[in-house]
Scaffold this motif. Structure first.
Motif, short mmCIF file in Angstrom:
data_model
loop_
_atom_site.label_atom_id
_atom_site.label_comp_id
_atom_site.label_asym_id
_atom_site.label_seq_id
_atom_site.Cartn_x
_atom_site.Cartn_y
_atom_site.Cartn_z
N GLY A 69 -67.40 52.83 53.28
CA GLY A 69 -67.72 51.69 54.13
C GLY A 69 -67.15 51.82 55.52
O GLY A 69 -66.96 50.82 56.22
N VAL A 70 -66.91 53.06 55.94
CA VAL A 70 -66.32 53.34 57.25
C VAL A 70 -67.40 53.90 58.17
O VAL A 70 -68.15 54.80 57.78
CB VAL A 70 -65.16 54.35 57.12
CG1 VAL A 70 -64.66 54.79 58.49
CG2 VAL A 70 -64.03 53.75 56.31
N ASP A 71 -67.51 53.39 59.37
CA ASP A 71 -68.42 53.95 60.36
C ASP A 71 -67.97 55.39 60.64
O ASP A 71 -66.85 55.60 61.12
CB ASP A 71 -68.38 53.12 61.64
CG ASP A 71 -69.35 53.61 62.71
OD1 ASP A 71 -69.88 54.73 62.58
OD2 ASP A 71 -69.56 52.89 63.70
N PRO A 72 -68.81 56.39 60.36
CA PRO A 72 -68.38 57.78 60.58
C PRO A 72 -67.94 58.04 62.02
O PRO A 72 -67.06 58.88 62.26
CB PRO A 72 -69.63 58.60 60.23
CG PRO A 72 -70.39 57.74 59.28
CD PRO A 72 -70.15 56.33 59.74
N ASN A 73 -68.49 57.30 62.99
CA ASN A 73 -68.10 57.50 64.38
C ASN A 73 -66.65 57.14 64.64
O ASN A 73 -66.04 57.64 65.58
CB ASN A 73 -69.00 56.66 65.30
CG ASN A 73 -70.42 57.19 65.34
OD1 ASN A 73 -70.64 58.37 65.61
ND2 ASN A 73 -71.39 56.34 65.05
N SER A 74 -66.09 56.27 63.79
CA SER A 74 -64.69 55.87 64.00
C SER A 74 -63.72 57.01 63.66
O SER A 74 -62.53 56.90 63.95
CB SER A 74 -64.36 54.64 63.16
OG SER A 74 -64.40 54.94 61.77
N LEU A 75 -64.22 58.09 63.06
CA LEU A 75 -63.38 59.24 62.76
C LEU A 75 -63.37 60.26 63.91
O LEU A 75 -62.66 61.26 63.83
CB LEU A 75 -63.88 59.95 61.49
CG LEU A 75 -63.98 59.08 60.23
CD1 LEU A 75 -64.43 59.94 59.05
CD2 LEU A 75 -62.67 58.39 59.92
N ARG A 76 -64.15 59.99 64.95
CA ARG A 76 -64.23 60.90 66.09
C ARG A 76 -63.44 60.35 67.27
O ARG A 76 -63.28 59.13 67.43
CB ARG A 76 -65.70 61.08 66.52
CG ARG A 76 -66.64 61.60 65.46
CD ARG A 76 -66.36 63.03 65.10
NE ARG A 76 -66.47 63.90 66.27
CZ ARG A 76 -67.61 64.46 66.68
NH1 ARG A 76 -68.74 64.22 66.03
NH2 ARG A 76 -67.63 65.26 67.73
N ARG A 77 -62.95 61.24 68.11
CA ARG A 77 -62.27 60.82 69.32
C ARG A 77 -63.27 60.08 70.22
O ARG A 77 -64.35 60.59 70.51
CB ARG A 77 -61.71 62.03 70.06
CG ARG A 77 -60.90 61.68 71.29
CD ARG A 77 -60.40 62.95 71.98
NE ARG A 77 -61.50 63.73 72.54
CZ ARG A 77 -61.34 64.92 73.13
NH1 ARG A 77 -60.14 65.46 73.21
NH2 ARG A 77 -62.38 65.56 73.60
N ASP A 78 -62.90 58.88 70.62
CA ASP A 78 -63.76 58.03 71.46
C ASP A 78 -65.13 57.81 70.82
O ASP A 78 -66.14 57.66 71.51
CB ASP A 78 -63.94 58.65 72.87
CG ASP A 78 -62.62 58.81 73.60
OD1 ASP A 78 -61.73 57.97 73.39
OD2 ASP A 78 -62.48 59.79 74.36
N GLY A 79 -65.16 57.79 69.50
CA GLY A 79 -66.44 57.61 68.81
C GLY A 79 -66.95 56.19 68.84
O GLY A 79 -68.14 55.95 68.66
N ILE A 80 -66.07 55.23 69.04
CA ILE A 80 -66.46 53.82 69.06
C ILE A 80 -66.48 53.32 70.49
O ILE A 80 -65.48 53.40 71.21
CB ILE A 80 -65.50 52.96 68.21
CG1 ILE A 80 -65.51 53.45 66.75
CG2 ILE A 80 -65.88 51.50 68.28
CD1 ILE A 80 -66.85 53.33 66.06
N LYS A 81 -67.61 52.82 70.92
CA LYS A 81 -67.77 52.27 72.26
C LYS A 81 -67.65 50.74 72.22
O LYS A 81 -67.65 50.13 71.14
CB LYS A 81 -69.14 52.66 72.84
CG LYS A 81 -69.44 54.16 72.76
CD LYS A 81 -68.43 54.99 73.53
CE LYS A 81 -68.78 56.47 73.46
NZ LYS A 81 -67.75 57.33 74.13
N ASN A 82 -67.57 50.13 73.38
CA ASN A 82 -67.52 48.67 73.45
C ASN A 82 -68.78 48.08 72.84
O ASN A 82 -69.89 48.57 73.04
CB ASN A 82 -67.39 48.20 74.90
CG ASN A 82 -66.05 48.58 75.50
OD1 ASN A 82 -65.97 49.47 76.33
ND2 ASN A 82 -64.99 47.92 75.07
#
Length: 419
Positions: A384-397
Motif C-alpha cells: 500500500g506504498v506509493d512506489p515513487n515514495s521510495l525514490r529520491r524526490d519521487g513525491i512532488k507537491n
C-alpha cells in the motif's frame, strides 16, 4: 530424578499452546530452561486484506532478452512468487525443458487462456491435481517416441505425476516453422490440425483427462540456423508454432494444454550460452510440461461459472509485468482498458523484436529498468506504498485536478470546506 539434577532440560512450546499447570513451579528450577517460539503456521493471516495477485508475461517467439530462451525467465517468476501471494504466468516463462521449479502460488496458464482471462471471458479455478493425457505425433520416429514415453514413466514413478494415458495421432502433423518477415516473430503451422483435434477428442472421451500435453515432431534444423539461439542471441524458431498448437487445443477443448517439440539431440558444443543450456540436457523437453499441467488451473468459460466461489477473475489482478516494447498483446490491452486497472509495470531491459511501447499505445504504466526494480515496485504496491515514495524526490507537491468542486449540483469555490 538424578537425571533432572544433572542435566539441563529444555521445554519448548509454540505460541498459542498452553504450558503445564505446574509451570510456575518448574520455572524456579535452575536446571530447567524454557524456550518460547512462534511458528508462522499458527499466525492468522490478515483477514481484512485479499491476496495480492500479479501476472507475469513474456511473449513467445519474439526474441525476448529475458524469457526468450530455455526457461531463463523462471528466476523472475520464482522471485516474484516470494513477494506476491499469487502469480499467474504461462508456459514460455515457466518451462525449462528438463528443468522446472514447483511453486505452490504460481498458476500455469496457457497463453490463449490467459488472454481470455484478462478479457473477463474466462476464470481460473485452482486445483489439487489434474489427470494429464499425452498426444504424440505419428511423425515421431520409434526410438524418439520410446524416449518420450520413458520420460513419462520417469515423471510418474519419481515425481508421482498423474499422467494417465497417451495416444498417437492418426496422421503425422507435419509442422512447418518460419520467421515472419514483417514482424520478425517466430511463427508456423501444422498441416494436419484435424488429426491433432481428433486425438485430443479421443483421449478426452477415453480417459476423461483434465489437461493435455502435445509432442509434435519438429523439423531438424541445420546447426547454423540455431547457432545464434544456442549462443543466447536471436529468436527461438520453435516458439511461434508451439503457441499455435497449444492455442488450437485450448480454444477447442477449453482445458490446460502445453507443447513440447520432438527433436533429435543437437551435436555437442563447448560454446553454449547458459540461457539456452536447459535444452541440451536430455532427449526431450517434456518434463517441465507434465509438471506444469499436473497442477494447472482449470478454465471456467460459462457465464454462470465465472462467479464461482474460489475462482480467480481478472478483477483480482493487482499488477502486470511485461517487457516495455511488448504491450500490444490481447491480455495487456485488456488489463489496460479496465475501469479499475491493475498496475502495469514495463521492464525496459527485456527487449524484444516488437515495438508496441506504452507511449505508442497510450497506456498508463510504471517504467522500470529491470526485474529487480519491477519486483520492488510490486512489494511497495502490495504494502500500500506509493512506489515513487521510495525514490529520491519521487513525491512532488500535491496538485488539484480541478479548480471547482461540484456539490449537490451546485458549483462552489474550491476554497469552501465541506464537512
Amino acid at each position: 530424578m538424578m537425571s533432572l539434577l544433572n542435566h539441563t532440560t529444555i521445554f519448548s512450546t509454540t505460541a498459542g499452546l498452553k504450558l503445564p499447570l505446574r509451570f510456575d513451579l518448574l520455572k524456579k528450577s535452575k536446571h530447567i530452561k524454557f524456550q518460547i517460539s512462534c511458528s508462522n503456521s499458527y499466525i492468522t493471516p490478515n483477514k481484512f486484506k485479499r491476496q495480492y495477485t500479479s501476472v507475469l508475461i513474456v511473449p513467445t517467439g519474439v526474441g525476448a532478452s529475458i524469457g526468450g530462451y530455455a526457461g531463463d525467465a523462471l528466476p523472475v517468476a520464482r522471485t516474484l512468487a516470494s513477494v506476491a501471494d499469487c502469480v499467474i504466468s504461462h508456459p514460455n516463462v515457466l518451462n525449462a525443458a528438463m528443468l522446472y521449479w514447483p511453486m505452490e502460488n504460481v498458476l500455469y496458464v496457457e497463453g490463449y487462456a490467459l488472454d481470455r482471462f484478462a478479457e473477463d471471458l474466462w476464470a481460473l479455478q485452482p486445483v489439487h491435481h489434474n489427470k494429464v493425457g499425452l498426444v504424440l505425433d505419428a511423425g515421431i520416429e520409434e526410438e524418439l517416441r520410446i524416449r518420450h514415453l520413458q520420460v513419462v514413466d520417469a515423471t510418474r514413478a519419481s515425481l508421482g505425476l498423474p499422467v494417465v494415458d497417451y495416444i498417437i495421432t492418426d496422421t503425422p502433423l507435419e509442422v512447418e516453422k518460419w520467421i515472419d518477415p514483417k514482424s520478425s516473430q517466430a511463427t508456423g503451422r501444422i498441416k494436419h490440425p484435424d488429426s491433432l483435434l481428433r486425438a485430443v477428442h479421443a483421449l478426452s472421451d477415453r480417459s476423461m483427462v483434465d489437461a493435455v500435453a502435445v509432442v509434435a515432431r519438429f523439423p531438424d534444423d541445420d546447426i547454423e540456423d540455431v547457432d545464434d539461439y544456442r549462443q543466447g542471441k536471436g529468436i527461438d524458431l520453435l516458439a511461434g508454432v508451439e503457441a499455435i498448437i497449444s492455442h488450437l487445443v485450448v480454444k477447442n477443448f477449453r482445458i490446460p494444454c502445453a507443447h513440447a517439440p520432438a527433436l533429435l539431440p543437437p551435436p555437442l558444443t563447448k560454446s553454449l550460452c547458459p540461457k539456452s543450456a536447459a535444452e541440451e540436457l536430455g532427449y526431450t523437453f517434456l518434463p517441465c510440461v507434465l509438471a506444469g499441467l499436473a497442477s494447472a488451473p482449470q478454465y471456467l468459460t460459462d457465464n454462470s461459472e465465472l462467479q464461482k466461489s474460489g475462482c480467480i477473475v481478472a478483477s483480482d489482478v493487482d499488477s502486470v509485468i511485461i517487457p516495455a516494447d511488448a504491450c500490444g498483446g490481447d491480455a495487456v490491452l485488456a488489463f489496460a482498458n479496465k475501469r479499475i486497472k491493475p498496475l502495469i509495470i514495463c521492464v525496459q531491459e527485456n527487449e524484444t523484436v516488437l515495438n508496441d511501447t506504452p507511449d505508442k499505445l497510450g497506456i498508463d504504466v510504471v517504467k522500470v529498468s529491470n526485474y529487480w526494480e519491477a519486483i520492488g515496485v510490486v512489494a511497495a504496491h502490495k504494502a500500500g506504498v506509493d512506489p515513487n515514495s521510495l525514490r529520491r524526490d519521487g513525491i512532488k507537491n500535491i496538485t488539484s485536478t480541478t479548480s471547482l468542486l461540484s456539490f449537490n449540483n451546485c458549483v462552489a469555490s474550491s476554497s469552501r470546506t465541506f464537512v
